[in-house]
Enzyme design. Structure first.
Site, PDB file in Angstrom:
ATOM      1  N   SER A 131      34.386  32.290  30.453  1.00 22.21           N
ATOM      2  CA  SER A 131      35.836  32.436  30.621  1.00 22.21           C
ATOM      3  C   SER A 131      36.231  32.542  32.088  1.00 22.21           C
ATOM      4  CB  SER A 131      36.330  33.686  29.878  1.00 22.21           C
ATOM      5  OG  SER A 131      35.769  34.859  30.430  1.00 22.21           O
ATOM      6  N   TYR A 132      35.274  32.507  33.003  1.00 19.34           N
ATOM      7  CA  TYR A 132      35.587  32.553  34.430  1.00 19.34           C
ATOM      8  C   TYR A 132      35.886  31.144  34.912  1.00 19.34           C
ATOM      9  CZ  TYR A 132      33.495  37.234  34.391  1.00 19.34           C
ATOM     10  OH  TYR A 132      33.183  38.544  34.128  1.00 19.34           O
ATOM     11  N   GLY A 133      37.158  30.843  34.988  1.00 18.99           N
ATOM     12  CA  GLY A 133      37.605  29.498  35.299  1.00 18.99           C
ATOM     13  C   GLY A 133      38.332  28.948  34.091  1.00 18.99           C
ATOM     14  N   SER A 175      33.006  28.314  37.183  1.00 19.66           N
ATOM     15  CA  SER A 175      32.088  29.340  37.680  1.00 19.66           C
ATOM     16  C   SER A 175      30.654  29.032  37.272  1.00 19.66           C
ATOM     17  CB  SER A 175      32.503  30.716  37.147  1.00 19.66           C
ATOM     18  OG  SER A 175      31.615  31.710  37.578  1.00 19.66           O
ATOM     19  N   GLY A 206      30.445  34.064  33.389  1.00 19.31           N
ATOM     20  CA  GLY A 206      30.955  34.021  32.032  1.00 19.31           C
ATOM     21  C   GLY A 206      31.669  32.711  31.779  1.00 19.31           C
TER      22      GLY A 206
END
Length: 324
Positions: A53-55, A63, A51
């Site tokens: 928003s991962y990181g 990510s 996603g």
């Protein structure tokens, strides 16, 4: 002719690049995660979900960047079958179809290839329903422009899914997947929100994220052993004391099938018609996850697990963005 998304048929994917990168990424992890990626693809596990928003902060998009890096570096069996899926977050500052299209373009750049499956990370129905349709329209336009092979959703309940499905029908765009938090310790999306029944009716593949309930279904944790820190410790202290009937059933099936608890829990998800996407922080975990494939619990065994799970009075905390 439009290139269509072909989902893996082995019933298991890998969700390997999520919170780990969000909370404590170190560059030394790259080589280890590449090994995980290589093993999974070689084994025929070819769906990788992440996603945008991962990181966060200095790790912004890390990510997706790593997943793109690993995909580019891989050469071997099942290479052409790799499916890279990402979820775009409906941040408050994303208000238009164009904002989602720009987010998709940024994700594709980090992935170093077109997105195979683009998904809305969560529904805004619980707090800003007016925001949602324009953002979903952006995903539809990515598909119409041939910039993604398929469109999916995440954290939608059956009621909201039906409504959104009508929008996509009007746009002439199919919804391929829906992912929800689903495991033996998190059955609400299926039992209370009817997602499996609606997905079956509409021809949507259900994906189960967190199928091992943050590790509670691996058998690695108990109240007489040190527990993880932070929020997980609070959750584990609440859930573990109520898990005895379920743990007993899992242990019986472990012995019968010569499998680990995690493999039995993942196979239960597969038998329920979902595609579980467990995390894999290292090669050992990836190998254990792969052991959930190639066999099936019997209908009676699935029913026994269902009954044992129903006796657990305190289950996993539900995602607050999960809509009805």
């Amino acid at each position: 002719m439009r290139e269509q998304l072909i989902l893996p048929t082995m019933g298991c994917g890998t969700w390997a690049w999520g919170n780990r990168l969000l909370w404590g990424y170190q560059p030394s992890m790259d080589q280890e995660l590449q090994q995980v990626f290589n093993f999974c693809v070689t084994s025929g596990i070819t769906l990788f979900d992440t996603g945008d928003s991962y990181g966060t902060g200095r790790l912004s998009g890390r990510s997706e960047s790593l997943l793109g890096q690993f995909s580019q570096a891989y050469a071997g069996r099942h290479q052409q079958e790799i499916v890279l899926a990402t979820k775009l977050a409906p941040y408050p500052w994303r208000l238009t179809a164009g904002s989602m299209k720009r987010a998709g373009a940024a994700s594709a750049k980090r992935l170093q290839r077109p997105i195979d499956l683009v998904q809305m990370h969560w529904s805004t129905a619980n707090y800003a329903p007016w925001q949602e349709k324009r953002l979903l329209r952006g995903l539809a336009e990515l598909y119409e422009a041939g910039q993604v092979k398929g469109v999916g959703l995440s954290n939608y309940g059956g009621q909201r899914l039906r409504e959104v499905h009508r929008w996509f029908q009007d746009w002439g765009v199919p919804i391929r997947t829906l992912q929800v938090q689903y495991s033996l310790l998190s059955t609400d999306p299926v039992l209370k929100y009817d997602v499996k029944a609606v997905c079956d009716e509409l021809g949507i593949q259900l994906i189960a994220y967190s199928p091992l309930a943050l590790g509670l279904l691996t058998g690695k944790y108990s109240l007489d052993k040190p527990l993880p820190k932070g929020l997980r410790r609070r959750v584990f202290r609440q859930v573990l004391p109520n898990m005895a009937p379920l743990q007993s059933c899992l242990q019986e099936l472990m012995a019968l099938h010569q499998k680990t608890m995690a493999q039995v829990a993942l196979n239960w998800c597969i038998c329920k018609g979902t595609m579980p996407i467990p995390g894999a922080k290292n090669l050992t975990q990836a190998q254990e996850n792969a052991g959930a494939l190639g066999w099936h619990l019997s209908a009676a065994e699935v029913e026994a697990l269902d009954q044992a799970a129903a006796q657990v009075t305190k289950t996993m905390v539900q995602n607050p963005f999960q809509s009805r």
